[in-house]
Scaffold this active site. Structure first.
Site, mmCIF file in Angstrom:
data_model
loop_
_atom_site.group_PDB
_atom_site.id
_atom_site.type_symbol
_atom_site.label_atom_id
_atom_site.label_comp_id
_atom_site.label_asym_id
_atom_site.label_seq_id
_atom_site.Cartn_x
_atom_site.Cartn_y
_atom_site.Cartn_z
ATOM 1 N N SER A 170 0.969 1.431 4.280
ATOM 2 C CA SER A 170 0.028 0.537 3.438
ATOM 3 C C SER A 170 0.455 0.716 2.027
ATOM 4 C CB SER A 170 -1.299 1.248 3.704
ATOM 5 O OG SER A 170 -2.443 0.413 2.833
ATOM 6 N N HIS A 196 0.022 -3.114 5.570
ATOM 7 C CA HIS A 196 -1.298 -3.915 5.089
ATOM 8 C C HIS A 196 -0.740 -4.934 4.154
ATOM 9 C CE1 HIS A 196 -3.758 0.018 6.459
ATOM 10 N NE2 HIS A 196 -3.479 -0.700 7.467
ATOM 11 N N ASP A 292 -5.906 4.630 8.693
ATOM 12 C CA ASP A 292 -5.328 3.607 9.729
ATOM 13 C C ASP A 292 -4.146 4.114 10.040
ATOM 14 O OD1 ASP A 292 -5.474 1.514 11.420
ATOM 15 O OD2 ASP A 292 -4.406 0.197 9.770
#
Length: 357
Positions: A170, A196, A292
């Site tokens: 991310s 992401h 995540d």
């Protein structure tokens, strides 16, 4: 004693965007806008006066090119920068370059006049500013030092079991993924990646990486076979899953609801890799905000995968790796510059080329 608020300086040539960004940021209890600037030249003077913790910067600016300003800033006065980008092909190319130059992350420009969805947008900006304020930012010269050596090719005989490298990242991940992929040899097992990123940016990201790597890097397409020597980037706004078609691995794209507020989600990819890849998978979790991938990495480990996490010192934001380690899904914690070599060294322990053609 209350913690000091995160000081934000907003730089954008649009007075409307400056006003909206100020409204969003000032609505948060832990941050405040300490100044706004219509161009980089005004911003340069304001930085000296207000000493912001985070700078939000429009990618396309008058008077001085935003990239020129960012490059000088990261060389002379490194600080966390969050790019604000338009959803255009040119905007996505400039954004990718900005991330290479040291910007921590980016957000797309808000849709003016559309109040619906502004709440989600507010949450996204606030989260990214919080992550940026904690980011490890280094001067440009330091970032390019110590390039990773080329990982060795896998010269052992073929094995019938096809190996896979599954990656999640991310905040700070675009550069970390580049540093991970560029040393991989042409005969590397297939790599599947969730970074992401919103729709409209992943194609530019894949294209840029493809020009730098010895493997082929592309945006994943639904139903295509997952092949050795390729890296597949999850398209923005689509989950990427590993699936099987007979003996072959294939990529599956899904528009199911966001998971952990993300689509694509690292957990979704990792869960599918646990089911369909099992012990053939080597999992890698890189720099990023939030959790995540933590649960999915544990599921991969339980299914027989071998997992590595980026260490705190080399992370821009030590969020996702930290959570994956805490959940018990990680075998090894490795500095970014050693990650490719460690993955290939692990694959070499199979005494096989780790692929089937």
């Amino acid at each position: 004693m209350t913690a000091a608020k995160i000081k934000v300086l907003c730089v954008d040539d649009s007075a409307l965007i400056r006003s909206l960004m100020s409204e969003i940021i000032n609505s948060q209890p832990d941050m405040e806008v300490v100044g706004t600037a219509p161009d980089p030249l005004v911003a340069r003077d304001l930085i000296k006066r207000v000493n912001p913790d985070v700078l939000t910067l429009d990618v396309e600016m008058p008077r001085m090119d935003g990239l020129d300003f960012l490059e000088r800033l990261m060389r002379l006065r490194p600080m966390p920068v969050l790019m604000v980008s338009s959803l255009t092909e040119r905007g996505s190319e400039i954004t990718m370059r900005a991330l290479e130059l040291g910007a921590v992350d980016f957000v797309t420009k808000p849709k003016l006049g559309i109040r619906e969805g502004l709440l989600d947008y507010t949450q996204t900006i606030a989260d990214k500013i919080r992550a940026a304020s904690r980011a490890r930012v280094r001067a440009r010269a330091e970032q390019s030092a110590g390039a990773a050596p080329v990982a060795p090719m896998l010269r052992a005989p073929l094995l019938s079991t096809e190996k896979l490298i599954i990656v999640g990242a991310s905040t700070g991940g675009t550069e970390a993924i580049k540093d991970f992929l560029t040393p991989l040899p042409p005969d590397s097992p297939a790599v599947m990646i969730v970074q992401h990123m919103p729709a409209g940016f992943t194609k530019s990201f894949a294209h840029r990486l493809n020009g730098l790597c010895r493997i082929t890097v592309k945006e994943a397409e639904h139903g295509e076979r997952v092949l050795p020597g390729y890296a597949y980037i999850a398209p923005g706004d689509s989950h990427l899953l590993l699936a099987r078609s007979g003996a072959n691995y294939v990529a599956h794209l899904s528009q199911e609801a966001p998971v952990n507020r993300h689509r694509p989600s690292v957990d979704v990819l990792f869960d599918s890799a646990a089911i369909h890849g099992g012990k053939n998978v080597t999992g890698v979790i890189l720099t990023g905000m939030g959790k995540d991938g933590a649960r999915g990495m544990l599921r991969m480990r339980e299914a027989g995968a071998y997992n590595l996490a980026q260490d705190e010192q080399s992370c821009i934001v030590f969020g996702m790796p930290k959570e994956a380690i805490a959940a018990g899904g990680v075998h090894e914690v490795v500095p970014l510059h050693q990650m490719s070599q460690r993955v290939m060294a692990h694959l070499a322990t199979f005494g096989a080329r780790a692929q089937r053609v």
